[in-house]
Design an enzyme around this catalytic site. Structure first.
Site: not given
Length: 383
Positions: A104, A300
């Site tokens: 992430d 992201d």
């Protein structure tokens, strides 16, 4: 009407009509290498503008380069159609305990469920047992962290856009990166969960590996210790190949690498300079400023969907609909969302390009990243 005795599988592809103000998180941007017609697009995650002189705590350059320092090479694993994320493996403690963590770039803390967590879900691997690691130490309360009620240990808490959350204490232990890594195990601070909610509770993966910027980021910890150069890279295999690779530290980039620059001064996220969208080779009638809101366009790796500002999404949807007028539209599976669904378009991703157009993301330097239909559609089966 009675449900048939044996299920009928119908492949439905959906164009998701989700919006998020001034942001475009994307996942899996590196095209599969066997598609020789398109060169690979690699997006370095923090590159300062060449003549930037603005001071910032995040002003150091994070870049791809050759380096004499070792790096941690790690495999990526995925189950995109089922779970929608990429994971890697980390080993924590002595002896090492293995964990599967979602990669992430949109968050900083790396955390795993702890053995004393009564409100953690059932995940891929057993919970971390700090009492069984001879090298584990709790991070004691200090002026640089939030402390527990007894002011004995540092704590963390993270909430995410989809309303899930994670909280727990901070600990320090040896973290190992696998047998592909040149980098030996390193002491690092991570989160030991004692509460998780929402998707974090129900997900298959054990936890999160945070690659964002900040003191708790594993990348920043390793860079701060001087054991790797200020760089990391992600390579996604994509739908047709799967998996991929991650490198923490420097690497020698391919000679044909294409860059999109990101300004670390403007936001705490990794942003890219998106200026245009093309559908079927035709540019949408949008001002470049539409993609240049508070944080710009955000990269992201932990986000399943791409999100567009309202104006951009409506123009994108209209352009797609013009290109697929011959396809049959049907009602989506979830009445809470106004999804755009099509039937009878084939079950294999290789068939999609005959019905749906390619989409180009155009950056400020004029470089394009071409998205195949499987990068902006998802499949739902009705029974």
């Amino acid at each position: 009407m009675a449900r048939p005795s044996s299920p009928i599988h119908v492949a439905i592809f959906i164009l998701c009509s989700s919006t998020l103000q001034s942001a475009l998180p994307t996942t899996g941007l590196l095209s599969p290498p066997h598609r020789g017609a398109r060169p690979p697009m690699v997006l370095p995650l923090i590159l300062s503008p060449p003549n930037s002189s603005r001071a910032s705590p995040y002003s150091r350059r994070r870049h791809l380069q050759g380096s004499v320092k070792p790096n941690a090479r790690m495999s990526l694993h995925d189950d995109l159609l089922l779970n929608g994320y990429y994971t890697t493996r980390l080993w924590i403690g002595t002896p090492p305990q293995k964990f599967s963590l979602i990669v992430d770039t949109g968050s900083t803390v790396t955390y795993v469920p702890c053995s004393n967590c009564d409100q953690c879900g059932k995940h891929q691997d057993p919970q971390f047992r700090p009492e069984e690691s001879s090298t584990y130490q709790p991070v004691k309360c200090n002026i640089d962290c939030n402390c527990d009620d007894n002011r004995g240990q540092c704590v963390y808490e993270r909430q995410y856009a989809e309303m899930s959350s994670s909280s727990g204490v901070l600990g320090e232990d040896l973290i190992s990166f696998g047998n592909l890594s040149e980098l030996p195990p390193q002491r690092s601070v991570f989160g030991c969960e004692n509460l998780e909610t929402g998707d974090l509770y129900s997900q298959h993966a054990d936890g999160i590996m945070g690659l964002g910027r900040g003191d708790l980021s594993i990348v920043d910890q390793l860079v701060g210790k001087g054991v790797i150069s200020d760089s990391f890279s992600l390579c996604y295999g994509g739908m047709e190949i799967g998996g991929g690779a991650m490198v923490l530290g420097g690497m020698s980039p391919p000679s044909d690498m294409v860059f999109s620059y990101s300004d670390p001064v403007r936001s705490p996220y990794y942003n890219i300079d998106l200026k245009e969208l093309h559908v079927g080779g035709k540019p949408l009638s949008l001002s470049p400023d539409i993609f240049d809101g508070k944080y710009g366009s955000v990269l992201d790796s932990g986000t399943t969907y791409a999100y567009l500002p309202d104006e951009a999404f409506l123009a994108f949807k209209e352009a797609i609909m013009k290109e697929v007028q011959s396809l049959k539209k049907i009602r989506g599976p979830d009445p809470n969302y106004n999804d755009i669904c099509f039937s009878s378009v084939g079950r294999n991703t290789s068939q999609l390009s005959s019905s749906f157009p390619a989409v180009d993301m155009v950056f400020g330097n004029g470089q394009k990243l071409t998205l195949s239909p499987e990068n902006y559609l998802f499949r739902v089966s009705f029974y």
